[in-house]
Design an enzyme around this catalytic site. Structure first.
Site, PDB file in Angstrom:
ATOM      1  N   THR A   1      11.418   3.069   0.360  1.00 40.21           N
ATOM      2  CA  THR A   1      11.241   4.498   0.123  1.00 40.21           C
ATOM      3  C   THR A   1      12.171   5.336   0.993  1.00 40.21           C
ATOM      4  O   THR A   1      12.581   4.895   2.080  1.00 40.21           O
ATOM      5  CB  THR A   1       9.766   4.865   0.434  1.00 40.21           C
ATOM      6  N   ASP A   2      12.432   6.566   0.550  1.00 37.28           N
ATOM      7  CA  ASP A   2      13.219   7.494   1.374  1.00 37.28           C
ATOM      8  C   ASP A   2      12.401   8.000   2.566  1.00 37.28           C
ATOM      9  O   ASP A   2      12.957   8.597   3.488  1.00 37.28           O
ATOM     10  CB  ASP A   2      13.717   8.684   0.535  1.00 37.28           C
ATOM     11  N   GLU A   3      11.068   7.764   2.537  1.00 35.14           N
ATOM     12  CA  GLU A   3      10.223   8.317   3.604  1.00 35.14           C
ATOM     13  C   GLU A   3      10.503   7.688   4.966  1.00 35.14           C
ATOM     14  O   GLU A   3      10.120   8.238   5.998  1.00 35.14           O
ATOM     15  CB  GLU A   3       8.737   8.181   3.224  1.00 35.14           C
TER      16      GLU A   3
ATOM     17  N   ASN B   1       6.254  21.661  -4.073  1.00 37.53           N
ATOM     18  CA  ASN B   1       5.028  21.228  -4.745  1.00 37.53           C
ATOM     19  C   ASN B   1       4.409  22.312  -5.619  1.00 37.53           C
ATOM     20  O   ASN B   1       3.994  22.052  -6.749  1.00 37.53           O
ATOM     21  CB  ASN B   1       3.994  20.760  -3.714  1.00 37.53           C
TER      22      ASN B   1
ATOM     23  N   GLU C   1       0.898  -1.147   0.000  1.00 35.67           N
ATOM     24  CA  GLU C   1       0.000   0.000   0.000  1.00 35.67           C
ATOM     25  C   GLU C   1       0.936   1.195   0.000  1.00 35.67           C
ATOM     26  O   GLU C   1       1.863   1.264   0.821  1.00 35.67           O
ATOM     27  CB  GLU C   1      -0.875  -0.006   1.258  1.00 35.67           C
TER      28      GLU C   1
ATOM     29  N   TYR D   1       2.165   5.001   6.596  1.00 37.59           N
ATOM     30  CA  TYR D   1       2.814   4.423   5.408  1.00 37.59           C
ATOM     31  C   TYR D   1       4.306   4.231   5.653  1.00 37.59           C
ATOM     32  O   TYR D   1       4.843   3.125   5.519  1.00 37.59           O
ATOM     33  CB  TYR D   1       2.592   5.317   4.180  1.00 37.59           C
TER      34      TYR D   1
ATOM     35  N   LYS E   1       6.602   0.781   6.038  1.00 39.30           N
ATOM     36  CA  LYS E   1       7.732   0.472   5.160  1.00 39.30           C
ATOM     37  C   LYS E   1       9.008   0.301   5.992  1.00 39.30           C
ATOM     38  O   LYS E   1       9.824  -0.580   5.715  1.00 39.30           O
ATOM     39  CB  LYS E   1       7.931   1.575   4.115  1.00 39.30           C
TER      40      LYS E   1
HETATM   41  P1  NAD Z   1       1.321   1.119  -6.301  1.00 36.52           P
HETATM   42  O1  NAD Z   1       0.389   1.462  -5.197  1.00 36.52           O
HETATM   43  O2  NAD Z   1       1.145   1.796  -7.627  1.00 36.52           O
HETATM   44  O3  NAD Z   1       1.259  -0.453  -6.590  1.00 36.52           O
HETATM   45  C1  NAD Z   1       1.235  -1.412  -5.573  1.00 36.52           C
HETATM   46  C2  NAD Z   1       0.878  -2.762  -6.195  1.00 36.52           C
HETATM   47  O4  NAD Z   1       0.909  -3.749  -5.140  1.00 36.52           O
HETATM   48  C3  NAD Z   1      -0.527  -2.799  -6.801  1.00 36.52           C
HETATM   49  O5  NAD Z   1      -0.474  -3.415  -8.072  1.00 36.52           O
HETATM   50  C4  NAD Z   1      -1.328  -3.644  -5.829  1.00 36.52           C
HETATM   51  O6  NAD Z   1      -2.384  -4.373  -6.431  1.00 36.52           O
HETATM   52  C5  NAD Z   1      -0.249  -4.568  -5.272  1.00 36.52           C
HETATM   53  N1  NAD Z   1      -0.594  -5.092  -3.946  1.00 36.52           N
HETATM   54  C6  NAD Z   1      -1.030  -4.383  -2.867  1.00 36.52           C
HETATM   55  N2  NAD Z   1      -1.256  -5.201  -1.829  1.00 36.52           N
HETATM   56  C7  NAD Z   1      -0.926  -6.457  -2.238  1.00 36.52           C
HETATM   57  C8  NAD Z   1      -0.906  -7.730  -1.619  1.00 36.52           C
HETATM   58  N3  NAD Z   1      -1.291  -7.880  -0.338  1.00 36.52           N
HETATM   59  N4  NAD Z   1      -0.496  -8.802  -2.326  1.00 36.52           N
HETATM   60  C9  NAD Z   1      -0.112  -8.654  -3.624  1.00 36.52           C
HETATM   61  N5  NAD Z   1      -0.120  -7.481  -4.269  1.00 36.52           N
HETATM   62  C10 NAD Z   1      -0.508  -6.386  -3.591  1.00 36.52           C
HETATM   63  O7  NAD Z   1       2.776   1.364  -5.737  1.00 36.52           O
HETATM   64  P2  NAD Z   1       4.069   1.947  -6.456  1.00 36.52           P
HETATM   65  O8  NAD Z   1       4.021   3.421  -6.422  1.00 36.52           O
HETATM   66  O9  NAD Z   1       4.285   1.228  -7.731  1.00 36.52           O
HETATM   67  O10 NAD Z   1       5.192   1.506  -5.404  1.00 36.52           O
HETATM   68  C11 NAD Z   1       5.820   0.227  -5.510  1.00 36.52           C
HETATM   69  C12 NAD Z   1       6.817   0.071  -4.385  1.00 36.52           C
HETATM   70  O11 NAD Z   1       7.789   1.108  -4.445  1.00 36.52           O
HETATM   71  C13 NAD Z   1       6.186   0.184  -2.990  1.00 36.52           C
HETATM   72  O12 NAD Z   1       6.786  -0.778  -2.157  1.00 36.52           O
HETATM   73  C14 NAD Z   1       6.522   1.597  -2.531  1.00 36.52           C
HETATM   74  O13 NAD Z   1       6.619   1.655  -1.143  1.00 36.52           O
HETATM   75  C15 NAD Z   1       7.867   1.794  -3.211  1.00 36.52           C
HETATM   76  N6  NAD Z   1       8.205   3.193  -3.537  1.00 36.52           N
HETATM   77  C16 NAD Z   1       7.316   3.985  -4.232  1.00 36.52           C
HETATM   78  C17 NAD Z   1       7.673   5.281  -4.560  1.00 36.52           C
HETATM   79  C18 NAD Z   1       6.754   6.181  -5.365  1.00 36.52           C
HETATM   80  O14 NAD Z   1       7.050   7.370  -5.547  1.00 36.52           O
HETATM   81  N7  NAD Z   1       5.643   5.672  -5.892  1.00 36.52           N
HETATM   82  C19 NAD Z   1       8.935   5.789  -4.186  1.00 36.52           C
HETATM   83  C20 NAD Z   1       9.803   4.948  -3.482  1.00 36.52           C
HETATM   84  C21 NAD Z   1       9.431   3.660  -3.166  1.00 36.52           C
HETATM   85  P1  TYD Z   2       2.329  12.183  -3.047  1.00 40.17           P
HETATM   86  O1  TYD Z   2       2.360  12.095  -4.533  1.00 40.17           O
HETATM   87  O2  TYD Z   2       1.116  11.710  -2.324  1.00 40.17           O
HETATM   88  O3  TYD Z   2       3.655  11.472  -2.511  1.00 40.17           O
HETATM   89  P2  TYD Z   2       4.288  11.456  -0.999  1.00 40.17           P
HETATM   90  O4  TYD Z   2       3.292  11.960  -0.047  1.00 40.17           O
HETATM   91  O5  TYD Z   2       4.580  10.000  -0.819  1.00 40.17           O
HETATM   92  O6  TYD Z   2       5.521  12.294  -1.079  1.00 40.17           O
HETATM   93  O7  TYD Z   2       2.549  13.704  -2.644  1.00 40.17           O
HETATM   94  C1  TYD Z   2       3.698  14.429  -3.066  1.00 40.17           C
HETATM   95  C2  TYD Z   2       3.621  15.798  -2.420  1.00 40.17           C
HETATM   96  O8  TYD Z   2       2.505  16.513  -2.967  1.00 40.17           O
HETATM   97  C3  TYD Z   2       3.378  15.750  -0.928  1.00 40.17           C
HETATM   98  O9  TYD Z   2       4.099  16.826  -0.313  1.00 40.17           O
HETATM   99  C4  TYD Z   2       1.881  15.983  -0.782  1.00 40.17           C
HETATM  100  C5  TYD Z   2       1.570  16.876  -1.967  1.00 40.17           C
HETATM  101  N1  TYD Z   2       0.223  16.735  -2.558  1.00 40.17           N
HETATM  102  C6  TYD Z   2      -0.566  17.873  -2.770  1.00 40.17           C
HETATM  103  O10 TYD Z   2      -0.175  19.011  -2.448  1.00 40.17           O
HETATM  104  N2  TYD Z   2      -1.798  17.696  -3.341  1.00 40.17           N
HETATM  105  C7  TYD Z   2      -2.287  16.463  -3.681  1.00 40.17           C
HETATM  106  O11 TYD Z   2      -3.440  16.355  -4.162  1.00 40.17           O
HETATM  107  C8  TYD Z   2      -1.454  15.321  -3.471  1.00 40.17           C
HETATM  108  C9  TYD Z   2      -1.928  13.951  -3.831  1.00 40.17           C
HETATM  109  C10 TYD Z   2      -0.200  15.504  -2.916  1.00 40.17           C
END
Ligand code: NAD
Ligand code: TYD
Length: 367
Positions: free
Chosen positions: A133-135, A258, A85, A159, A163
Protein backbone atom coordinates in the site's frame (compact mmCIF):
# COMPACT_ATOMS: atom_id res chain seq x y z
CA UNK A 1 2.00 -21.96 -18.53
CA UNK A 2 2.25 -20.75 -14.95
CA UNK A 3 0.89 -22.06 -11.67
CA UNK A 4 -0.07 -19.28 -9.23
CA UNK A 5 -0.68 -19.36 -5.50
CA UNK A 6 -2.91 -16.36 -4.71
CA UNK A 7 -3.08 -15.63 -0.98
CA UNK A 8 -6.11 -13.66 0.21
CA UNK A 9 -7.95 -14.46 -3.05
CA UNK A 10 -11.35 -14.38 -1.31
CA UNK A 11 -10.85 -10.73 -0.32
CA UNK A 12 -11.69 -7.64 -2.34
CA UNK A 13 -8.64 -7.15 -4.57
CA UNK A 14 -7.65 -10.83 -4.52
CA UNK A 15 -11.05 -11.92 -5.92
CA UNK A 16 -10.86 -9.29 -8.65
CA UNK A 17 -7.35 -10.51 -9.44
CA UNK A 18 -8.46 -14.17 -9.66
CA UNK A 19 -11.30 -13.35 -12.09
CA UNK A 20 -8.99 -11.15 -14.14
CA UNK A 21 -6.22 -13.76 -14.29
CA UNK A 22 -8.50 -16.65 -15.27
CA UNK A 23 -9.88 -14.45 -18.08
CA UNK A 24 -6.55 -13.09 -19.32
CA UNK A 25 -4.38 -16.18 -18.84
CA UNK A 26 -6.66 -19.18 -19.46
CA UNK A 27 -3.75 -21.62 -19.73
CA UNK A 28 -2.52 -20.86 -16.19
CA UNK A 29 -3.55 -22.57 -12.96
CA UNK A 30 -4.77 -20.44 -10.02
CA UNK A 31 -4.75 -21.86 -6.49
CA UNK A 32 -6.29 -19.56 -3.87
CA UNK A 33 -5.18 -19.85 -0.24
CA UNK A 34 -7.42 -17.88 2.11
CA UNK A 35 -8.25 -18.21 5.81
CA UNK A 36 -11.76 -16.79 5.24
CA UNK A 37 -11.59 -14.21 8.00
CA UNK A 38 -14.53 -11.78 8.30
CA UNK A 39 -13.19 -10.14 5.10
CA UNK A 40 -12.90 -13.33 3.07
CA UNK A 41 -15.98 -14.25 1.07
CA UNK A 42 -16.41 -17.34 -1.09
CA UNK A 43 -19.38 -15.68 -2.78
CA UNK A 44 -16.87 -13.32 -4.42
CA UNK A 45 -15.26 -16.33 -6.12
CA UNK A 46 -18.47 -18.21 -6.96
CA UNK A 47 -18.24 -17.63 -10.70
CA UNK A 48 -14.73 -19.19 -10.78
CA UNK A 49 -15.76 -22.36 -8.97
CA UNK A 50 -16.60 -24.45 -12.07
CA UNK A 51 -13.31 -23.60 -13.77
CA UNK A 52 -10.89 -26.59 -13.78
CA UNK A 53 -7.95 -24.14 -13.77
CA UNK A 54 -9.04 -22.85 -10.34
CA UNK A 55 -8.80 -24.39 -6.86
CA UNK A 56 -9.72 -22.94 -3.46
CA UNK A 57 -7.94 -24.00 -0.27
CA UNK A 58 -9.02 -22.66 3.11
CA UNK A 59 -5.96 -22.11 5.27
CA UNK A 60 -3.71 -19.65 7.04
CA UNK A 61 -0.59 -18.20 5.40
CA UNK A 62 1.17 -18.81 8.74
CA UNK A 63 0.74 -22.58 8.22
CA UNK A 64 4.15 -23.18 6.64
CA UNK A 65 3.52 -26.92 6.29
CA UNK A 66 0.32 -26.37 4.33
CA UNK A 67 1.95 -23.69 2.16
CA UNK A 68 5.00 -25.92 1.55
CA UNK A 69 2.83 -28.83 0.43
CA UNK A 70 0.78 -26.58 -1.90
CA UNK A 71 3.95 -25.19 -3.47
CA UNK A 72 5.18 -28.74 -4.05
CA UNK A 73 1.99 -30.50 -5.17
CA UNK A 74 0.71 -27.67 -7.36
CA UNK A 75 4.18 -26.94 -8.82
CA UNK A 76 3.68 -23.26 -7.99
CA UNK A 77 6.07 -20.89 -9.78
CA UNK A 78 4.38 -17.60 -8.77
CA UNK A 79 3.03 -16.42 -5.42
CA UNK A 80 0.83 -13.33 -5.49
CA UNK A 81 0.47 -12.23 -1.89
CA UNK A 82 -2.71 -10.28 -1.08
CA UNK A 83 -3.62 -11.87 2.28
CA UNK A 84 -3.67 -9.23 4.99
CA UNK A 85 -5.69 -7.50 7.61
CA UNK A 86 -6.52 -4.36 5.67
CA UNK A 87 -8.78 -1.98 7.59
CA UNK A 88 -7.09 0.93 9.39
CA UNK A 89 -9.92 1.40 11.92
CA UNK A 90 -9.70 -2.26 12.98
CA UNK A 91 -5.92 -1.90 13.33
CA UNK A 92 -6.50 0.92 15.80
CA UNK A 93 -8.95 -1.02 17.96
CA UNK A 94 -7.24 -4.47 17.65
CA UNK A 95 -3.68 -4.35 16.26
CA UNK A 96 -2.74 -7.93 17.14
CA UNK A 97 -4.21 -9.64 14.05
CA UNK A 98 -2.35 -7.10 11.90
CA UNK A 99 1.01 -8.05 13.36
CA UNK A 100 0.12 -11.74 13.10
CA UNK A 101 -1.07 -11.83 9.50
CA UNK A 102 0.76 -8.95 7.87
CA UNK A 103 4.15 -9.47 9.50
CA UNK A 104 4.33 -13.02 10.89
CA UNK A 105 2.20 -14.31 7.99
CA UNK A 106 4.38 -12.69 5.34
CA UNK A 107 7.48 -14.01 7.10
CA UNK A 108 6.03 -17.55 7.14
CA UNK A 109 5.16 -17.34 3.47
CA UNK A 110 8.64 -16.10 2.60
CA UNK A 111 10.17 -18.97 4.59
CA UNK A 112 7.99 -21.53 2.77
CA UNK A 113 8.93 -19.94 -0.57
CA UNK A 114 12.64 -19.89 0.30
CA UNK A 115 12.64 -23.48 1.40
CA UNK A 116 10.72 -24.65 -1.70
CA UNK A 117 12.34 -22.55 -4.42
CA UNK A 118 15.84 -22.05 -3.03
CA UNK A 119 16.25 -25.21 -0.96
CA UNK A 120 17.57 -27.41 -3.80
CA UNK A 121 20.78 -27.13 -5.75
CA UNK A 122 19.69 -24.91 -8.65
CA UNK A 123 16.88 -22.41 -8.17
CA UNK A 124 14.54 -22.21 -11.16
CA UNK A 125 12.55 -19.18 -12.28
CA UNK A 126 10.01 -18.16 -9.69
CA UNK A 127 8.30 -15.00 -8.49
CA UNK A 128 7.04 -13.78 -5.13
CA UNK A 129 4.89 -10.73 -5.78
CA UNK A 130 3.98 -8.76 -2.66
CA UNK A 131 0.92 -6.51 -2.77
CA UNK A 132 1.36 -3.46 -0.58
CA UNK A 133 0.00 0.00 0.00
CA UNK A 134 0.96 3.66 -0.39
CA UNK A 135 0.15 4.08 3.32
CA UNK A 136 3.67 2.88 4.22
CA UNK A 137 4.96 6.31 3.14
CA UNK A 138 2.96 8.18 5.79
CA UNK A 139 0.92 11.34 5.28
CA UNK A 140 1.39 14.33 2.96
CA UNK A 141 0.66 18.03 3.42
CA UNK A 142 -1.08 20.07 0.78
CA UNK A 143 2.11 21.18 -1.01
CA UNK A 144 4.11 17.93 -0.69
CA UNK A 145 5.04 16.03 -3.83
CA UNK A 146 3.38 12.64 -4.33
CA UNK A 147 5.03 9.45 -3.00
CA UNK A 148 7.69 7.96 -5.27
CA UNK A 149 9.43 4.60 -4.82
CA UNK A 150 12.22 6.56 -3.10
CA UNK A 151 10.06 8.29 -0.49
CA UNK A 152 11.21 7.27 3.00
CA UNK A 153 8.85 4.94 4.86
CA UNK A 154 6.93 6.69 7.68
CA UNK A 155 3.91 4.53 8.56
CA UNK A 156 1.49 6.05 11.06
CA UNK A 157 -1.15 3.38 11.86
CA UNK A 158 -0.71 -0.19 13.11
CA UNK A 159 -2.02 -1.25 9.66
CA UNK A 160 0.55 0.73 7.68
CA UNK A 161 3.34 -0.15 10.11
CA UNK A 162 2.59 -3.87 9.72
CA UNK A 163 2.54 -3.51 5.92
CA UNK A 164 5.83 -1.57 6.05
CA UNK A 165 7.34 -4.40 8.10
CA UNK A 166 6.19 -6.94 5.53
CA UNK A 167 7.64 -4.85 2.68
CA UNK A 168 11.02 -4.79 4.44
CA UNK A 169 10.97 -8.56 4.94
CA UNK A 170 10.23 -9.14 1.26
CA UNK A 171 13.09 -6.84 0.31
CA UNK A 172 15.44 -8.61 2.72
CA UNK A 173 14.60 -12.07 1.34
CA UNK A 174 15.67 -10.86 -2.09
CA UNK A 175 18.81 -9.12 -0.87
CA UNK A 176 19.92 -11.90 1.48
CA UNK A 177 18.72 -15.12 -0.17
CA UNK A 178 18.14 -14.13 -3.80
CA UNK A 179 14.40 -14.81 -3.68
CA UNK A 180 12.91 -13.39 -6.91
CA UNK A 181 10.54 -10.79 -5.51
CA UNK A 182 8.62 -7.75 -6.72
CA UNK A 183 6.49 -5.37 -4.64
CA UNK A 184 3.75 -2.96 -5.67
CA UNK A 185 2.54 -0.10 -3.43
CA UNK A 186 -0.91 1.00 -4.50
CA UNK A 187 -3.28 3.82 -3.59
CA UNK A 188 -6.89 3.38 -2.34
CA UNK A 189 -8.91 0.90 -4.40
CA UNK A 190 -12.65 0.75 -4.97
CA UNK A 191 -14.98 -1.38 -7.09
CA UNK A 192 -16.85 -4.71 -7.05
CA UNK A 193 -16.55 -7.06 -4.04
CA UNK A 194 -15.21 -4.45 -1.61
CA UNK A 195 -16.24 -5.17 1.97
CA UNK A 196 -18.73 -2.51 3.16
CA UNK A 197 -16.53 -1.22 5.97
CA UNK A 198 -14.36 0.84 3.59
CA UNK A 199 -15.44 4.35 2.64
CA UNK A 200 -17.09 3.92 -0.77
CA UNK A 201 -19.11 0.69 -0.33
CA UNK A 202 -20.12 1.67 3.23
CA UNK A 203 -21.50 4.99 1.99
CA UNK A 204 -23.44 3.26 -0.81
CA UNK A 205 -25.10 0.66 1.44
CA UNK A 206 -25.93 3.28 4.08
CA UNK A 207 -27.44 5.57 1.44
CA UNK A 208 -29.61 2.70 0.16
CA UNK A 209 -30.73 1.69 3.67
CA UNK A 210 -31.30 5.26 4.88
CA UNK A 211 -28.57 5.05 7.55
CA UNK A 212 -26.25 7.94 8.50
CA UNK A 213 -23.23 8.35 6.20
CA UNK A 214 -20.40 8.93 8.73
CA UNK A 215 -17.64 11.23 7.46
CA UNK A 216 -14.64 11.45 9.79
CA UNK A 217 -13.51 14.87 11.06
CA UNK A 218 -14.27 17.65 8.60
CA UNK A 219 -14.10 15.38 5.54
CA UNK A 220 -11.08 17.20 4.09
CA UNK A 221 -8.76 14.16 4.09
CA UNK A 222 -7.53 13.26 0.64
CA UNK A 223 -6.88 9.86 -0.92
CA UNK A 224 -5.72 8.92 -4.43
CA UNK A 225 -8.31 6.50 -5.88
CA UNK A 226 -7.82 3.66 -8.36
CA UNK A 227 -10.51 1.36 -9.79
CA UNK A 228 -9.66 -2.19 -8.72
CA UNK A 229 -9.52 -3.61 -12.27
CA UNK A 230 -6.75 -1.14 -13.06
CA UNK A 231 -4.84 -2.25 -9.97
CA UNK A 232 -4.95 -5.95 -10.88
CA UNK A 233 -3.85 -5.13 -14.44
CA UNK A 234 -0.94 -3.17 -13.00
CA UNK A 235 0.03 -6.16 -10.83
CA UNK A 236 -0.04 -8.39 -13.94
CA UNK A 237 2.39 -5.97 -15.64
CA UNK A 238 4.74 -6.01 -12.66
CA UNK A 239 4.68 -9.82 -12.48
CA UNK A 240 5.29 -10.24 -16.21
CA UNK A 241 7.62 -7.31 -16.95
CA UNK A 242 8.82 -5.89 -13.64
CA UNK A 243 12.47 -6.14 -12.64
CA UNK A 244 13.22 -8.64 -9.88
CA UNK A 245 13.98 -6.99 -6.54
CA UNK A 246 12.19 -3.77 -7.52
CA UNK A 247 9.13 -1.94 -6.24
CA UNK A 248 6.50 -0.12 -8.32
CA UNK A 249 4.00 2.47 -7.14
CA UNK A 250 0.52 2.14 -8.65
CA UNK A 251 -1.98 5.00 -8.45
CA UNK A 252 -4.95 6.51 -10.16
CA UNK A 253 -3.83 10.15 -10.26
CA UNK A 254 -7.28 10.86 -8.83
CA UNK A 255 -6.93 12.84 -5.59
CA UNK A 256 -10.24 13.62 -3.92
CA UNK A 257 -11.34 14.80 -0.49
CA UNK A 258 -13.65 12.41 1.39
CA UNK A 259 -16.53 14.87 1.63
CA UNK A 260 -16.38 15.48 -2.15
CA UNK A 261 -16.53 11.74 -2.79
CA UNK A 262 -19.48 11.22 -0.48
CA UNK A 263 -21.30 14.23 -2.00
CA UNK A 264 -20.65 12.89 -5.49
CA UNK A 265 -22.01 9.48 -4.49
CA UNK A 266 -25.14 11.12 -3.05
CA UNK A 267 -25.77 13.07 -6.26
CA UNK A 268 -25.24 9.97 -8.36
CA UNK A 269 -27.68 7.91 -6.23
CA UNK A 270 -30.30 10.69 -6.48
CA UNK A 271 -29.98 10.66 -10.28
CA UNK A 272 -30.20 6.87 -10.53
CA UNK A 273 -33.34 6.76 -8.36
CA UNK A 274 -34.94 9.55 -10.39
CA UNK A 275 -34.34 7.58 -13.58
CA UNK A 276 -35.47 4.15 -12.31
CA UNK A 277 -38.91 3.85 -10.65
CA UNK A 278 -38.21 0.29 -9.46
CA UNK A 279 -35.49 1.38 -7.01
CA UNK A 280 -37.88 3.14 -4.59
CA UNK A 281 -39.68 -0.18 -4.06
CA UNK A 282 -36.43 -2.10 -3.57
CA UNK A 283 -34.90 0.46 -1.18
CA UNK A 284 -37.85 2.12 0.62
CA UNK A 285 -35.65 3.53 3.43
CA UNK A 286 -33.38 5.44 1.03
CA UNK A 287 -34.13 9.19 1.13
CA UNK A 288 -33.96 9.12 -2.68
CA UNK A 289 -36.98 6.78 -2.66
CA UNK A 290 -39.15 9.68 -1.46
CA UNK A 291 -37.40 12.39 -3.46
CA UNK A 292 -35.31 13.63 -0.51
CA UNK A 293 -31.61 14.38 -1.19
CA UNK A 294 -29.35 11.47 -0.17
CA UNK A 295 -26.90 14.09 1.16
CA UNK A 296 -29.32 14.60 4.10
CA UNK A 297 -27.68 11.43 5.52
CA UNK A 298 -24.15 12.89 5.63
CA UNK A 299 -23.03 13.09 9.26
CA UNK A 300 -19.67 14.47 10.41
CA UNK A 301 -18.39 12.16 13.19
CA UNK A 302 -15.40 12.16 15.52
CA UNK A 303 -12.13 11.81 13.61
CA UNK A 304 -10.06 8.63 13.33
CA UNK A 305 -7.10 8.83 15.78
CA UNK A 306 -3.89 9.69 13.91
CA UNK A 307 -5.88 10.11 10.68
CA UNK A 308 -3.42 10.57 7.78
CA UNK A 309 -4.39 13.76 5.98
CA UNK A 310 -3.36 13.10 2.38
CA UNK A 311 -2.01 10.27 0.22
CA UNK A 312 -0.92 10.77 -3.39
CA UNK A 313 1.03 8.38 -5.57
CA UNK A 314 3.53 9.30 -8.24
CA UNK A 315 3.05 6.39 -10.65
CA UNK A 316 5.45 7.65 -13.30
CA UNK A 317 7.83 4.69 -12.92
CA UNK A 318 5.28 2.00 -13.81
CA UNK A 319 3.96 4.21 -16.58
CA UNK A 320 7.38 4.88 -18.12
CA UNK A 321 8.91 1.43 -17.66
CA UNK A 322 5.92 -0.93 -18.03
CA UNK A 323 3.42 1.21 -19.97
CA UNK A 324 0.74 1.24 -17.25
CA UNK A 325 -2.00 3.82 -17.10
CA UNK A 326 -5.47 3.54 -15.55
CA UNK A 327 -8.31 2.76 -17.99
CA UNK A 328 -11.03 4.07 -15.64
CA UNK A 329 -11.33 7.63 -14.41
CA UNK A 330 -12.97 8.33 -11.05
CA UNK A 331 -16.39 9.25 -12.48
CA UNK A 332 -16.73 6.11 -14.59
CA UNK A 333 -15.31 3.93 -11.79
CA UNK A 334 -17.79 5.33 -9.26
CA UNK A 335 -20.69 4.84 -11.69
CA UNK A 336 -19.62 1.21 -12.26
CA UNK A 337 -19.33 0.65 -8.51
CA UNK A 338 -22.80 2.02 -7.71
CA UNK A 339 -24.26 -0.03 -10.59
CA UNK A 340 -22.49 -3.16 -9.32
CA UNK A 341 -23.80 -2.65 -5.77
CA UNK A 342 -27.36 -2.19 -7.11
CA UNK A 343 -27.07 -5.33 -9.24
CA UNK A 344 -25.49 -7.40 -6.45
CA UNK A 345 -27.65 -6.65 -3.44
CA UNK A 346 -27.58 -10.32 -2.35
CA UNK A 347 -23.78 -10.15 -2.09
CA UNK A 348 -23.72 -7.23 0.39
CA UNK A 349 -26.97 -8.09 2.20
CA UNK A 350 -25.38 -11.40 3.24
CA UNK A 351 -22.58 -9.43 4.95
CA UNK A 352 -24.74 -6.76 6.58
CA UNK A 353 -26.30 -8.85 9.30
CA UNK A 354 -27.27 -7.30 12.61
CA UNK A 355 -24.03 -8.19 14.37
CA UNK A 356 -22.01 -6.43 11.68
CA UNK A 357 -24.19 -3.32 11.80
CA UNK A 358 -23.92 -3.12 15.57
CA UNK A 359 -20.12 -3.63 15.38
CA UNK A 360 -19.83 -0.66 13.01
CA UNK A 361 -22.06 1.56 15.15
CA UNK A 362 -20.11 0.57 18.26
CA UNK A 363 -16.88 1.76 16.61
CA UNK A 364 -18.22 5.31 16.20
CA UNK A 365 -19.56 5.40 19.75
CA UNK A 366 -16.20 4.36 21.21
CA UNK A 367 -14.33 7.33 19.70
P1 NAD B 1 -9.38 -7.63 2.22
O1 NAD B 1 -9.40 -7.31 3.67
O2 NAD B 1 -10.62 -7.38 1.42
O3 NAD B 1 -9.01 -9.17 2.01
C1 NAD B 1 -7.99 -9.81 2.72
C2 NAD B 1 -8.11 -11.32 2.48
O4 NAD B 1 -7.02 -11.96 3.18
C3 NAD B 1 -9.41 -11.91 3.03
O5 NAD B 1 -9.97 -12.78 2.06
C4 NAD B 1 -8.98 -12.69 4.25
O6 NAD B 1 -9.78 -13.82 4.54
C5 NAD B 1 -7.55 -13.09 3.87
N1 NAD B 1 -6.71 -13.35 5.04
C6 NAD B 1 -6.56 -12.55 6.14
N2 NAD B 1 -5.72 -13.12 7.02
C7 NAD B 1 -5.29 -14.28 6.45
C8 NAD B 1 -4.38 -15.30 6.84
N3 NAD B 1 -3.74 -15.24 8.02
N4 NAD B 1 -4.17 -16.34 6.02
C9 NAD B 1 -4.82 -16.41 4.82
N5 NAD B 1 -5.70 -15.49 4.40
C10 NAD B 1 -5.93 -14.43 5.20
O7 NAD B 1 -8.16 -6.83 1.62
P2 NAD B 1 -8.00 -6.09 0.22
O8 NAD B 1 -8.58 -4.74 0.32
O9 NAD B 1 -8.42 -7.01 -0.87
O10 NAD B 1 -6.41 -5.91 0.17
C11 NAD B 1 -5.58 -6.93 -0.38
C12 NAD B 1 -4.14 -6.50 -0.28
O11 NAD B 1 -3.94 -5.27 -0.97
C13 NAD B 1 -3.68 -6.24 1.16
O12 NAD B 1 -2.38 -6.75 1.31
C14 NAD B 1 -3.70 -4.72 1.30
O13 NAD B 1 -2.75 -4.30 2.23
C15 NAD B 1 -3.35 -4.31 -0.12
N6 NAD B 1 -3.87 -3.00 -0.54
C16 NAD B 1 -5.21 -2.70 -0.39
C17 NAD B 1 -5.69 -1.48 -0.84
C18 NAD B 1 -7.16 -1.12 -0.74
O14 NAD B 1 -7.54 0.02 -1.04
N7 NAD B 1 -8.04 -2.05 -0.36
C19 NAD B 1 -4.82 -0.55 -1.43
C20 NAD B 1 -3.47 -0.90 -1.56
C21 NAD B 1 -3.01 -2.12 -1.12
P1 TYD C 1 -10.83 3.69 4.20
O1 TYD C 1 -11.75 3.25 3.11
O2 TYD C 1 -10.97 3.07 5.55
O3 TYD C 1 -9.34 3.55 3.63
P2 TYD C 1 -7.94 4.10 4.27
O4 TYD C 1 -8.16 4.50 5.66
O5 TYD C 1 -7.07 2.88 4.15
O6 TYD C 1 -7.51 5.21 3.38
O7 TYD C 1 -11.01 5.25 4.38
C1 TYD C 1 -10.81 6.16 3.30
C2 TYD C 1 -10.96 7.56 3.86
O8 TYD C 1 -12.32 7.75 4.27
C3 TYD C 1 -10.13 7.81 5.09
O9 TYD C 1 -9.67 9.17 5.07
C4 TYD C 1 -11.10 7.62 6.25
C5 TYD C 1 -12.42 8.06 5.65
N1 TYD C 1 -13.63 7.39 6.16
C6 TYD C 1 -14.72 8.15 6.60
O10 TYD C 1 -14.69 9.40 6.59
N2 TYD C 1 -15.83 7.49 7.04
C7 TYD C 1 -15.90 6.12 7.10
O11 TYD C 1 -16.92 5.56 7.56
C8 TYD C 1 -14.78 5.36 6.63
C9 TYD C 1 -14.80 3.87 6.66
C10 TYD C 1 -13.67 6.04 6.16
Amino acid sequence: MSSLLVTGGAGFIGANFVHYWLRQHPDDRVVVLDALTYAGNLASLASASGNPAYRFVQGDIRDTTLVGSLLEKEAIDTIVHFAAESHVDRSISSPDAFIQTNMVGTYSLLEAARSHWLGGTAAGEHRFHHVSTDEVYGALGVEDPAFTEHTAYAPNSPYSASKAGSDHLVRAYHHTYGLQVTTSNCSNNYGPYQFPEKLIPLMIVNALDGKPMPVYGDGSNIRDWLYVEDHVRGIDMVIKQGAVGETYNIGGNEEHANLDIVSRLCASIDEIFAADDGLAGRFPHAPAASGTATSSLITLVKDRPGHDWRYAVDASRIQAELGFSPAHDFNSGLRNTVAWMLANEDWWRAILDDSYRSWIEDQYEKR
